[in-house]
Write an enzyme that holds these catalytic residues in place. Sequence first.
Site, short mmCIF file in Angstrom:
data_model
loop_
_atom_site.label_atom_id
_atom_site.label_comp_id
_atom_site.label_asym_id
_atom_site.label_seq_id
_atom_site.Cartn_x
_atom_site.Cartn_y
_atom_site.Cartn_z
N ASP A 82 0.85 -1.21 0.00
CA ASP A 82 0.00 0.00 0.00
C ASP A 82 0.88 1.25 0.00
O ASP A 82 1.85 1.34 0.77
CB ASP A 82 -0.86 -0.05 1.28
CG ASP A 82 -1.93 1.01 1.31
OD1 ASP A 82 -2.42 1.41 0.24
OD2 ASP A 82 -2.30 1.44 2.43
N SER A 91 -12.71 4.17 5.33
CA SER A 91 -13.22 3.69 6.62
C SER A 91 -14.53 4.39 7.00
O SER A 91 -14.72 5.57 6.71
CB SER A 91 -12.19 3.94 7.73
OG SER A 91 -11.26 2.89 7.76
N GLU A 100 -1.98 6.14 -8.30
CA GLU A 100 -2.99 7.13 -7.88
C GLU A 100 -2.83 8.42 -8.66
O GLU A 100 -1.71 8.86 -8.90
CB GLU A 100 -2.80 7.40 -6.38
CG GLU A 100 -3.71 8.49 -5.82
CD GLU A 100 -3.72 8.53 -4.28
OE1 GLU A 100 -3.62 7.46 -3.65
OE2 GLU A 100 -3.81 9.63 -3.73
N HIS A 112 -9.41 4.88 -1.68
CA HIS A 112 -8.62 5.01 -0.45
C HIS A 112 -9.43 5.83 0.55
O HIS A 112 -10.36 6.53 0.18
CB HIS A 112 -7.30 5.74 -0.76
CG HIS A 112 -6.29 4.86 -1.42
ND1 HIS A 112 -5.19 4.37 -0.77
CD2 HIS A 112 -6.25 4.33 -2.67
CE1 HIS A 112 -4.50 3.61 -1.58
NE2 HIS A 112 -5.12 3.57 -2.76
N GLY A 169 -7.61 8.40 7.51
CA GLY A 169 -7.72 8.68 8.93
C GLY A 169 -9.15 8.77 9.44
O GLY A 169 -10.11 8.42 8.75
N THR A 182 -8.19 2.55 9.17
CA THR A 182 -8.61 3.25 10.40
C THR A 182 -9.65 2.46 11.20
O THR A 182 -9.52 2.35 12.43
CB THR A 182 -9.16 4.64 10.01
OG1 THR A 182 -8.09 5.37 9.38
CG2 THR A 182 -9.65 5.40 11.22
P1 13P Z 1 -8.71 4.76 6.04
O1 13P Z 1 -7.81 5.67 6.79
O2 13P Z 1 -10.01 5.43 5.72
O3 13P Z 1 -8.93 3.45 6.69
O4 13P Z 1 -8.01 4.46 4.61
C1 13P Z 1 -6.99 3.51 4.51
C2 13P Z 1 -6.29 3.55 3.20
O5 13P Z 1 -6.67 4.21 2.27
C3 13P Z 1 -5.09 2.71 3.09
O6 13P Z 1 -4.46 2.89 1.86
O1 G3H Z 2 -3.14 4.97 3.78
C1 G3H Z 2 -2.40 4.81 4.73
C2 G3H Z 2 -2.57 3.60 5.58
O2 G3H Z 2 -3.55 3.83 6.54
C3 G3H Z 2 -1.25 3.16 6.15
O3 G3H Z 2 -0.82 4.04 7.15
O4 G3H Z 2 1.63 4.38 6.79
O5 G3H Z 2 0.59 4.63 9.06
O6 G3H Z 2 0.85 2.37 8.03
P1 G3H Z 2 0.66 3.85 7.79
ZN ZN Z 3 -4.60 4.93 1.16
#
Ligand code: 13P
Ligand code: G3H
Ligand code: ZN
Length: 307
Positions: free
Chosen positions: A82, A213, A134, A210, A181, A256
Amino acid sequence: MSLVNTKEILLDAHAECYAVGAFNISNMETAQAIIEGAIELNSPVIIEVSESAIKYMGMNVACGMVRALVKDISIPVALHLDHGRNWEVISRAIDSGFTSVMIDASDKPFAENVEITKKVVEKAHQMGVSVEAEIGRLPGSEDDVNVEEREAFLVNPNDAQKFVEMTGIDFLAPAIGTSHGAFKFKGDSTLDYDRLREVKEKTDIPLVLHGASSVRDTLIEEAERYGLQLKGAKGLDDNSLKQAIRDGINKVNTDTDIRIAFTTAVRRVLHNDSTVFDPRKLLGPAREYMKNVVKERIEILGSENRA
Ligand code: 13P
Ligand code: G3H
Ligand code: ZN
């Protein structure tokens, strides 16, 4: 079963107009919760690991653990990097057995984003690994930007079409108004569905949401009861998410919601029993709670019984 190519999972979702959950992991319990939830609902699922989660767990641990967890199961599970930004990490993920990688150069000018993405596609495709990229940008949270700035971050559908043609990516994350977030919106969820439909029409590939949540009020209330401070938290409501899926989203990223569920369960145990110090008594309930979140998401996305 071995891990399956993410593209295979997403092409079916694209053809049949549903979405598959891509859930971020940061430890064994998260990975187990995701896989067990998907098995119970007979759903395909994508496990995602961010660069910072790889730094936390180690590349070999992340890969080896997920491979071991899927060895004796029959649902399709993919392993995805990711928000890959660092070439060394992306390259190692491809060599280590990830079935897809995201190259996120969305903060770069269009031409540079194209060049960086092409380099990743070239290496990944040679190894049978699919690629997400993206365009447009997701702000950290609604608080970081005003409305005009937010609009300027959104994807331009003509650029999306050119980008897909020029890079050969397998799935695209278009920015349509979500953010990462727990603090996504001040009022109602506002996604740009017209823009999304235009991107889908012009690219005709699987699309990724993305920052998806739900940050449910019930979860927030419970978390706050046990002392977590999340005042003003707001996520993407179910109807908006379902509309985005109808309009072309096939991969829905969730981190999140899982983090909040994990933390809430741990806080609940600690609050209810001040004698607990066995980590398994904290992490077991957290795993169970995260599994429930995963199952709830799968039901909303429409991937139940698609394994
Ligand atoms: P959330 O913060 O909404 O869970 O999104 C996660 C995300 O896009 C990870 O790539
Ligand atoms: O989109 C981001 C994800 O929530 C990953 O976050 O880099 O804190 O693991 P992180
Ligand atoms: Zn993301």
